[in-house]
Design a protein around this motif. Structure first.
Motif, PDB file in Angstrom:
ATOM      1  N   LEU A 133       0.635  -1.207  -0.106  1.00 48.00           N
ATOM      2  CA  LEU A 133       0.024   0.045   0.144  1.00 48.00           C
ATOM      3  C   LEU A 133       0.788   1.240   0.092  1.00 48.00           C
ATOM      4  O   LEU A 133       0.301   2.302  -0.582  1.00 48.00           O
ATOM      5  CB  LEU A 133      -0.926   0.135   1.239  1.00 48.00           C
ATOM      6  CG  LEU A 133      -2.092  -0.897   1.368  1.00 48.00           C
ATOM      7  CD1 LEU A 133      -2.921  -1.049   2.453  1.00 48.00           C
ATOM      8  CD2 LEU A 133      -3.114  -0.533   0.063  1.00 48.00           C
ATOM      9  N   ILE A 134       1.954   1.224   0.598  1.00 46.07           N
ATOM     10  CA  ILE A 134       2.955   2.236   0.518  1.00 46.07           C
ATOM     11  C   ILE A 134       3.201   2.770  -0.941  1.00 46.07           C
ATOM     12  O   ILE A 134       3.097   4.007  -1.195  1.00 46.07           O
ATOM     13  CB  ILE A 134       4.046   2.229   1.376  1.00 46.07           C
ATOM     14  CG1 ILE A 134       3.843   2.084   2.925  1.00 46.07           C
ATOM     15  CG2 ILE A 134       5.137   3.375   1.391  1.00 46.07           C
ATOM     16  CD1 ILE A 134       5.171   1.560   3.784  1.00 46.07           C
ATOM     17  N   GLY A 135       3.765   1.712  -1.511  1.00 44.01           N
ATOM     18  CA  GLY A 135       4.243   2.135  -2.838  1.00 44.01           C
ATOM     19  C   GLY A 135       3.156   2.597  -3.824  1.00 44.01           C
ATOM     20  O   GLY A 135       3.224   3.504  -4.752  1.00 44.01           O
ATOM     21  N   LEU A 136       1.882   1.920  -3.388  1.00 46.04           N
ATOM     22  CA  LEU A 136       0.720   2.329  -4.340  1.00 46.04           C
ATOM     23  C   LEU A 136       0.119   3.707  -4.050  1.00 46.04           C
ATOM     24  O   LEU A 136      -0.816   4.078  -5.061  1.00 46.04           O
ATOM     25  CB  LEU A 136      -0.531   1.237  -4.309  1.00 46.04           C
ATOM     26  CG  LEU A 136      -0.087  -0.301  -4.662  1.00 46.04           C
ATOM     27  CD1 LEU A 136      -1.441  -1.264  -4.065  1.00 46.04           C
ATOM     28  CD2 LEU A 136      -0.153  -0.160  -6.118  1.00 46.04           C
ATOM     29  N   GLN A 137       0.525   4.356  -3.137  1.00 52.50           N
ATOM     30  CA  GLN A 137       0.171   5.821  -3.136  1.00 52.50           C
ATOM     31  C   GLN A 137       0.955   7.027  -3.888  1.00 52.50           C
ATOM     32  O   GLN A 137       0.554   8.095  -3.899  1.00 52.50           O
ATOM     33  CB  GLN A 137       0.232   6.039  -1.501  1.00 52.50           C
ATOM     34  CG  GLN A 137      -0.269   5.277  -0.611  1.00 52.50           C
ATOM     35  CD  GLN A 137      -1.907   4.935  -0.863  1.00 52.50           C
ATOM     36  OE1 GLN A 137      -2.561   5.815  -1.058  1.00 52.50           O
ATOM     37  NE2 GLN A 137      -1.740   3.599  -1.109  1.00 52.50           N
ATOM     38  N   LEU A 138       1.680   6.251  -5.019  1.00 53.86           N
ATOM     39  CA  LEU A 138       2.557   7.115  -5.598  1.00 53.86           C
ATOM     40  C   LEU A 138       1.741   8.249  -6.413  1.00 53.86           C
ATOM     41  O   LEU A 138       1.937   9.348  -6.486  1.00 53.86           O
ATOM     42  CB  LEU A 138       3.380   6.343  -6.749  1.00 53.86           C
ATOM     43  CG  LEU A 138       4.357   7.205  -7.765  1.00 53.86           C
ATOM     44  CD1 LEU A 138       5.276   8.107  -7.033  1.00 53.86           C
ATOM     45  CD2 LEU A 138       4.911   6.051  -8.692  1.00 53.86           C
ATOM     46  N   VAL A 139       0.783   7.634  -7.379  1.00 56.73           N
ATOM     47  CA  VAL A 139      -0.150   8.556  -8.087  1.00 56.73           C
ATOM     48  C   VAL A 139      -0.936   9.341  -7.390  1.00 56.73           C
ATOM     49  O   VAL A 139      -1.084  10.769  -7.668  1.00 56.73           O
ATOM     50  CB  VAL A 139      -0.969   7.625  -9.079  1.00 56.73           C
ATOM     51  CG1 VAL A 139      -2.054   8.646  -9.866  1.00 56.73           C
ATOM     52  CG2 VAL A 139      -0.002   6.957 -10.152  1.00 56.73           C
TER      53      VAL A 139
END
Length: 530
Positions: free
Chosen positions: A282-288
């Motif tokens: 979930l940390i990485g998926l917050q980029l956009v």
């Protein structure tokens, strides 16, 4: 929760488990690979929101409780000064330094919000560091300090964060307001300890009424949520309450039955693996989501702000760790608690941030201006990603480069274990001889065979403990008797399993009976692995 969001979380969990499985197979740090995979996938999939309440009320309590349950109260007590200086002192120091630096760079950003950002990124998440440290044989003292810091620093950071937000909504901060903030901080911490101790005693008493491993482990799953919500409902630290309960019950785990301990170990390993894989993905998926929010700033501006905050965060930890090491050496008997210079470098570099920081950033109140809110979220995200990818990827090389190893400690552990096993087995054999002597009449042939088997098993266990001191090999690299016994018995167990399965397939054995006999063989193999 909508069906679409549920499907998104299911897909995230499935993908995260697949990535973690690859990392485990290859021997790579799973948290770092999960974050990297999330960053790569984020532009290609619909945004997966990170709900702060989901993190703080669902993910955080069981992860904290599991870590506390698995920690050593006695070892934490030995390094209490170092842990306190990191989990309280370093968090406050980082909050102050980052807050002032951010306010100097961005004078338009309110000072309380700058301090809130400092509190958000102050607490490191030791999951990745501890996983790497254990795999590379980091000394126990350094690992204990890292674990102890991660258990308590969230409580300090979240309390300071709430105080800063209170100052933000309440206006200017004067001396009276500062004293009130200190009072709130102390009340929150002490209240968490009181609630934690009260619940720990209550749960310990409750366990004296149960003798069912399934019931006890089901209660264990509920305990962290109950402790966290009970503390938060009276506005004290839920984090501290959960940690206190976990440490107390973990210290008394020997009072539970063997079935409870066996099941508990498996339950919490699965729980930790499942929650941690989702959290890091979930940390990485917050980029956009994060990048969209800063459209009002130029790329060079935000890149400069992010680099400055990341650099200050990393440098602040190094300055404090070396200063704290010096203080620990000076205070009383602190020299035993103080890490070595090499360990201090490792502790200074083990400052990877995690999902609690992101959750706190997402939880900023709605009355914070959208532009300021987006900038705080972006700076939090870049600090979390930067520490994970920069410090996390170089952490193993740093440990190897400094030559910090726990090999001597591991040898001393095996030596102490062998001596303890010898003393315990001698006590067991003495009890066996006493029982035989008290028996009326001479034992018959069958009884003598049972007694001889018990003596032989005790001898084999004692031999096995001493053989582990040599790594499982004898002179000239020859296989030791215990290793030979385990290897041959494993092959025998596999052959026995095949027979049971064949009889089940031929309908000569019921599935329920198969599960029972398989469980017996599995327990024996688990003992062999030990």
């Amino acid at each position: 929760m909508s069906p679409i969001l549920g499907l998104q979380l299911l897909l995230v969990a499935s993908g995260a488990i697949a990535v973690a499985a690859i990392a485990r197979r290859k021997g790579w740090p799973a948290p770092l690979l999960l974050v990297a995979a999330g960053l790569l996938v984020s532009p290609l999939v619909p945004a997966v929101p990170l709900d702060p309440e989901l993190v703080l009320y669902v993910f955080l309590p069981p992860l904290l409780y599991s870590a506390a349950l698995d920690s050593s109260y006695l070892r934490l007590r030995d390094v209490k000064r170092a842990v306190a200086l990191l989990s309280i002192g370093l968090v406050l120091f980082t909050t102050a330094v980052v807050g002032f630096v951010v306010h100097l760079m961005l004078p338009a950003l309110p000072l309380p919000l700058a301090f809130a950002l400092g509190a958000i990124i102050a607490p490191p998440d030791a999951v990745a560091a501890v996983a790497v440290g254990r795999r590379l044989g980091l000394p126990r003292q350094a690992l204990t300090i890292l674990i102890g810091e991660s258990l308590f620093n969230d409580a300090t950071a979240l309390t300071v964060y709430r105080v800063a937000l209170g100052a933000l909504t309440g206006g200017a901060v004067d001396l009276l307001g500062l004293l009130d903030s200190v009072g709130q901080f102390l009340l929150t911490a002490v209240g968490g300890v009181v609630i934690g101790l009260a619940l720990a005693l209550a749960f310990a008493w409750l366990f004296t009424l149960t003798r069912d491993s399934l019931v006890e482990n089901t209660l264990m799953l509920l305990i962290p949520f109950a402790a966290y919500m009970a503390a938060e409902s009276v506005h004290v630290s839920g984090v501290i309450a959960v940690v206190i309960v976990g440490l107390y019950l973990g210290y008394r785990m020997h009072l539970r039955g063997f079935g409870t301990r066996l099941v508990s170990d498996a339950v919490w390993k699965v729980t930790d693996f499942f929650l941690e894989t989702i959290v890091f993905a979930l940390i990485g998926l917050q980029l956009v989501t994060v990048i969209r929010g800063i459209s009002g700033y130029s790329a060079w501006q935000v890149a400069g702000y992010a680099a400055a905050v990341l650099g200050v965060t990393i440098l602040t930890r190094f300055v404090w760790v070396f200063a704290a090491t010096y203080v620990v050496k000076l205070v009383g008997r602190g020299r035993r608690q103080a890490p070595t210079r090499q360990q201090s470098v490792i502790l200074g570099w083990a400052g990877m941030r995690g999902v609690v920081s992101l959750a706190a950033a997402f939880a900023l109140p709605p009355d914070v201006p959208p532009r300021d809110r987006a900038l705080v979220l972006f700076l939090t995200f870049t600090t979390v990603i930067g520490t994970l990818l920069i410090q996390g990827t170089t952490f193993p090389a740093l440990i190897r480069r400094l030559g910090v190893s726990g090999e001597q400690e591991q040898y001393e552990d095996r030596l102490a274990e062998a001596a303890a096993q010898q003393a315990a087995l001698e006590a067991g054999l003495a009890e066996l001889e006493r029982l035989v002597a008290e028996q009326e009449g001479e034992p018959d042939e069958i009884q003598r065979q049972v007694i001889d088997q018990l003596r032989e098993k005790s001898w084999r266990r004692s031999l096995s403990a001493w053989e582990r001191l040599g790594g499982g090999t004898g002179q000239g690299g020859a296989e030791t008797p215990s290793n030979l016994y385990r290897r041959l018995r494993r092959d025998m167990l596999q052959a026995e399993r095949q027979v049971f399965v064949r009889l089940r397939d031929e309908r000569r054995l019921d599935d329920e009976v198969l599960r029972e006999v398989m469980a017996q063989l599995d327990f024996e193999e688990a003992i062999l692995e030990r």
